[in-house]
Design a protein around this motif. Structure first.
Motif, PDB file in Angstrom:
ATOM      1  N   LYS A   1       4.264  59.479  31.108  1.00 41.74           N
ATOM      2  CA  LYS A   1       4.060  58.708  31.869  1.00 41.74           C
ATOM      3  C   LYS A   1       4.439  58.031  32.416  1.00 41.74           C
ATOM      4  CE  LYS A   1       0.410  60.216  34.430  1.00 41.74           C
ATOM      5  NZ  LYS A   1       0.140  61.471  35.084  1.00 41.74           N
ATOM      6  N   GLU A   2       5.519  56.767  31.768  1.00 44.72           N
ATOM      7  CA  GLU A   2       5.055  55.281  31.972  1.00 44.72           C
ATOM      8  C   GLU A   2       6.487  56.148  33.360  1.00 44.72           C
ATOM      9  OE1 GLU A   2       5.348  52.078  29.127  1.00 44.72           O
ATOM     10  OE2 GLU A   2       5.645  53.728  28.590  1.00 44.72           O
ATOM     11  N   SER A   3       7.363  56.306  33.859  1.00 47.44           N
ATOM     12  CA  SER A   3       8.509  56.776  34.620  1.00 47.44           C
ATOM     13  C   SER A   3       8.599  57.916  35.180  1.00 47.44           C
ATOM     14  CB  SER A   3       9.779  56.678  34.051  1.00 47.44           C
ATOM     15  OG  SER A   3       9.726  57.885  33.278  1.00 47.44           O
ATOM     16  N   GLU A   4       6.941  58.593  35.336  1.00 48.79           N
ATOM     17  CA  GLU A   4       6.584  59.627  35.886  1.00 48.79           C
ATOM     18  C   GLU A   4       6.963  59.656  37.794  1.00 48.79           C
ATOM     19  OE1 GLU A   4       4.265  63.860  35.369  1.00 48.79           O
ATOM     20  OE2 GLU A   4       3.003  61.551  35.747  1.00 48.79           O
ATOM     21  N   THR A   5       7.751  60.371  38.188  1.00 46.54           N
ATOM     22  CA  THR A   5       7.482  60.194  39.295  1.00 46.54           C
ATOM     23  C   THR A   5       6.894  61.566  40.390  1.00 46.54           C
ATOM     24  OG1 THR A   5       9.482  58.674  39.505  1.00 46.54           O
ATOM     25  CG2 THR A   5       8.777  59.585  41.506  1.00 46.54           C
ATOM     26  N   ILE A   6       6.062  61.592  41.169  1.00 43.29           N
ATOM     27  CA  ILE A   6       5.806  61.707  41.917  1.00 43.29           C
ATOM     28  C   ILE A   6       6.134  61.913  43.754  1.00 43.29           C
ATOM     29  CG2 ILE A   6       3.360  63.313  43.228  1.00 43.29           C
ATOM     30  CD1 ILE A   6       2.277  62.728  40.458  1.00 43.29           C
TER      31      ILE A   6
ATOM     32  N   HIS B   1      12.537  54.217  34.150  1.00 46.03           N
ATOM     33  CA  HIS B   1      12.813  54.057  32.388  1.00 46.03           C
ATOM     34  C   HIS B   1      13.999  53.528  31.944  1.00 46.03           C
ATOM     35  CE1 HIS B   1      12.237  56.113  28.258  1.00 46.03           C
ATOM     36  NE2 HIS B   1      14.403  55.801  28.737  1.00 46.03           N
ATOM     37  N   ALA B   2      15.109  53.671  32.843  1.00 47.22           N
ATOM     38  CA  ALA B   2      15.954  52.899  32.436  1.00 47.22           C
ATOM     39  C   ALA B   2      16.391  50.782  32.994  1.00 47.22           C
ATOM     40  CB  ALA B   2      17.664  53.177  32.975  1.00 47.22           C
ATOM     41  N   GLU B   3      15.697  50.699  33.756  1.00 46.87           N
ATOM     42  CA  GLU B   3      15.405  48.998  34.282  1.00 46.87           C
ATOM     43  C   GLU B   3      16.630  48.826  34.402  1.00 46.87           C
ATOM     44  OE1 GLU B   3      13.874  47.087  31.234  1.00 46.87           O
ATOM     45  OE2 GLU B   3      11.362  48.521  31.175  1.00 46.87           O
TER      46      GLU B   3
ATOM     47  N   LYS C   1       8.676  66.498  41.003  1.00 39.79           N
ATOM     48  CA  LYS C   1       7.378  65.878  40.421  1.00 39.79           C
ATOM     49  C   LYS C   1       8.795  66.025  39.624  1.00 39.79           C
ATOM     50  CE  LYS C   1       3.895  66.151  36.540  1.00 39.79           C
ATOM     51  NZ  LYS C   1       2.951  67.329  36.138  1.00 39.79           N
ATOM     52  N   ALA C   2       8.861  64.788  38.501  1.00 38.81           N
ATOM     53  CA  ALA C   2       9.969  64.549  38.253  1.00 38.81           C
ATOM     54  C   ALA C   2       9.337  63.203  36.422  1.00 38.81           C
ATOM     55  CB  ALA C   2      11.124  63.265  38.719  1.00 38.81           C
ATOM     56  N   LYS C   3      10.266  64.342  35.925  1.00 41.03           N
ATOM     57  CA  LYS C   3       9.733  63.911  34.422  1.00 41.03           C
ATOM     58  C   LYS C   3      10.804  63.294  33.731  1.00 41.03           C
ATOM     59  CE  LYS C   3       5.317  64.030  31.491  1.00 41.03           C
ATOM     60  NZ  LYS C   3       4.048  64.545  31.307  1.00 41.03           N
ATOM     61  N   MET C   4      10.494  62.207  33.109  1.00 40.11           N
ATOM     62  CA  MET C   4      11.693  61.960  31.410  1.00 40.11           C
ATOM     63  C   MET C   4      10.713  63.380  30.581  1.00 40.11           C
ATOM     64  SD  MET C   4      13.665  59.308  32.074  1.00 40.11           S
ATOM     65  CE  MET C   4      14.103  58.998  30.639  1.00 40.11           C
TER      66      MET C   4
ATOM     67  N   GLU D   1      22.909  50.669  27.720  1.00 38.22           N
ATOM     68  CA  GLU D   1      22.194  51.441  26.388  1.00 38.22           C
ATOM     69  C   GLU D   1      20.547  51.669  27.440  1.00 38.22           C
ATOM     70  OE1 GLU D   1      20.865  50.419  21.840  1.00 38.22           O
ATOM     71  OE2 GLU D   1      22.964  50.352  22.649  1.00 38.22           O
ATOM     72  N   ILE D   2      19.955  52.429  27.339  1.00 35.98           N
ATOM     73  CA  ILE D   2      18.614  52.320  27.183  1.00 35.98           C
ATOM     74  C   ILE D   2      17.508  52.660  26.520  1.00 35.98           C
ATOM     75  CG2 ILE D   2      19.059  53.416  29.158  1.00 35.98           C
ATOM     76  CD1 ILE D   2      18.664  56.003  28.790  1.00 35.98           C
ATOM     77  N   GLY D   3      16.326  52.134  26.490  1.00 34.78           N
ATOM     78  CA  GLY D   3      15.400  52.661  25.026  1.00 34.78           C
ATOM     79  C   GLY D   3      15.347  54.120  25.546  1.00 34.78           C
ATOM     80  N   GLY D   4      13.884  54.550  24.430  1.00 31.84           N
ATOM     81  CA  GLY D   4      13.914  55.532  24.151  1.00 31.84           C
ATOM     82  C   GLY D   4      12.896  56.020  24.520  1.00 31.84           C
ATOM     83  N   LEU D   5      12.786  57.969  24.559  1.00 34.37           N
ATOM     84  CA  LEU D   5      11.055  57.860  24.584  1.00 34.37           C
ATOM     85  C   LEU D   5      10.603  58.798  24.186  1.00 34.37           C
ATOM     86  CD1 LEU D   5      11.054  59.097  27.687  1.00 34.37           C
ATOM     87  CD2 LEU D   5      11.456  60.992  27.449  1.00 34.37           C
TER      88      LEU D   5
END
Length: 161
Positions: free
Chosen positions: A13-18, A54-56, A82-85, A130-134
């Protein structure tokens, strides 16, 4: 070489894009139907925003799987993307994207396309980082999260052929 940086886990939800677009005449073929390439471009932009949130980091498209054109959209339709990780790996992430078309007069919305996009986060030198997890929270998010491992394996197996 993957640059490492400590990142916290995020929910989908934190990175979801509409994203919303209106189908204009220059987006269509001579029959007034939205061009597939234009729709995929919009889906790519929405998924890039999702990945970068998400990745920043800046993220680049690595692959697009299973693009399925279900039904056409026409001039004047309102497109909602709608784009969702679904999963974050080491430096890559999978994003599920759905595109819906809505007729202005009837307000009836229908699914016109869906696909899985894979993005890779890059550092200032263009190297994967490297990126944070989901952390999925809903039943559907957990299903997508589990399925992402199988889809990644399938992508890698097909790449080797």
């Amino acid at each position: 070489m993957i640059t490492t940086k400590s990142k916290k886990q995020k929910t989908p939800k934190e990175s979801e894009t509409i994203m919303t677009e209106v189908v204009c005449p220059n987006d269509t073929n001579p029959m007034g139907i939205l061009q597939g390439g234009k729709l995929v471009q919009w889906m790519d932009i929405a998924s890039a925003v999702c990945a970068q949130n998400h990745a920043e980091h800046i993220c680049v498209t690595a692959s697009i799987d299973s693009v399925k054109f279900k039904t056409p959209a026409k001039v004047g339709d309102i497109i909602t993307i709608k784009a969702k990780m679904t999963r974050a790996f080491s430096s890559s992430m999978e994003i599920f994207v759905q595109a819906w078309s809505k007729k202005v007069v009837s307000q009836k919305a229908y699914l016109i396309n869906e696909a899985y996009f894979t993005f890779v986060a890059i550092d200032d030198y263009g190297n994967p980082c490297e990126i944070g997890g989901l952390r999925p929270t809903t039943i559907e998010e957990k299903k997508q999260h589990t399925g992402a491992v199988k889809r990644k394996k399938h992508r890698l197996d097909n790449k080797l052929q």
